[in-house]
Design a protein around this motif. Structure first.
Motif, PDB file in Angstrom:
ATOM      1  N   ALA A 154      -2.937   3.121  -3.034  1.00  0.00           N
ATOM      2  CA  ALA A 154      -3.577   3.547  -1.833  1.00  0.00           C
ATOM      3  C   ALA A 154      -5.261   3.828  -2.391  1.00  0.00           C
ATOM      4  CB  ALA A 154      -3.223   4.722  -1.020  1.00  0.00           C
ATOM      5  N   LEU A 190      -7.301   0.870  -2.310  1.00  0.00           N
ATOM      6  CA  LEU A 190      -7.824   0.387  -1.076  1.00  0.00           C
ATOM      7  C   LEU A 190      -8.922   1.437  -0.459  1.00  0.00           C
ATOM      8  CD1 LEU A 190      -7.217  -1.093   1.461  1.00  0.00           C
ATOM      9  CD2 LEU A 190      -5.506   0.595   2.222  1.00  0.00           C
ATOM     10  N   VAL A 207       0.790  -1.081   0.154  1.00  0.00           N
ATOM     11  CA  VAL A 207       0.006   0.008   0.018  1.00  0.00           C
ATOM     12  C   VAL A 207       0.905   1.157  -0.021  1.00  0.00           C
ATOM     13  CG1 VAL A 207      -1.708   1.345   1.083  1.00  0.00           C
ATOM     14  CG2 VAL A 207      -1.704  -1.428   1.228  1.00  0.00           C
ATOM     15  N   GLY A 259      -1.066   4.954   2.868  1.00  0.00           N
ATOM     16  CA  GLY A 259      -2.140   3.831   3.303  1.00  0.00           C
ATOM     17  C   GLY A 259      -2.664   4.321   4.847  1.00  0.00           C
TER      18      GLY A 259
END
Length: 114
Positions: A32, A35, A27, A64
């Motif tokens: 990111a 995510l 990450v 992250g």
């Protein structure tokens, strides 16, 4: 459902009345946003428990950390549980973000009771 960046894979599944966002890879500032989108999508469901499984993450950078802060703020009134690898735990604890999050060592623990 799954998303992928060159060094990040994200899979979402329903397990034990929770939505689990399982992350594998690294990450960083490139991955990111993937995510963030996956966790935001999980928060948009009606599940009260969201488990973010970072146990297979080998690198967890500042981008992250920013994602976790944003989703912690967005998850008010929900159970947001984070399963961490050692690579993810270290920056989370060093920055004090662990004070905002419920951290777990295994997905089974995060899926368990309160």
């Amino acid at each position: 459902m799954s998303s992928q960046a060159p060094e990040l894979t994200v899979h979402t599944r329903i397990e034990a009345a929770a939505i689990v966002v399982a992350v594998t890879g690294e990450v960083d500032m490139v991955s990111a946003p993937i995510l963030l989108t996956a966790i935001s999508d999980a928060l948009a469901t009606d599940h009260s428990r969201i488990v973010v499984d970072l146990s297979e993450v080998g690198f967890f950078g500042s981008a992250g950390l920013s994602v976790l802060v944003r989703v912690a703020e967005a998850a008010v009134g929900r159970e947001l549980r984070i399963v961490v690898s050692e690579a993810a735990r270290r920056p989370i604890e060093l920055t004090g973000i662990n004070e905002l999050l419920d951290l777990y060592s295994t997905t089974a623990q995060a899926l368990g009771g309160a």
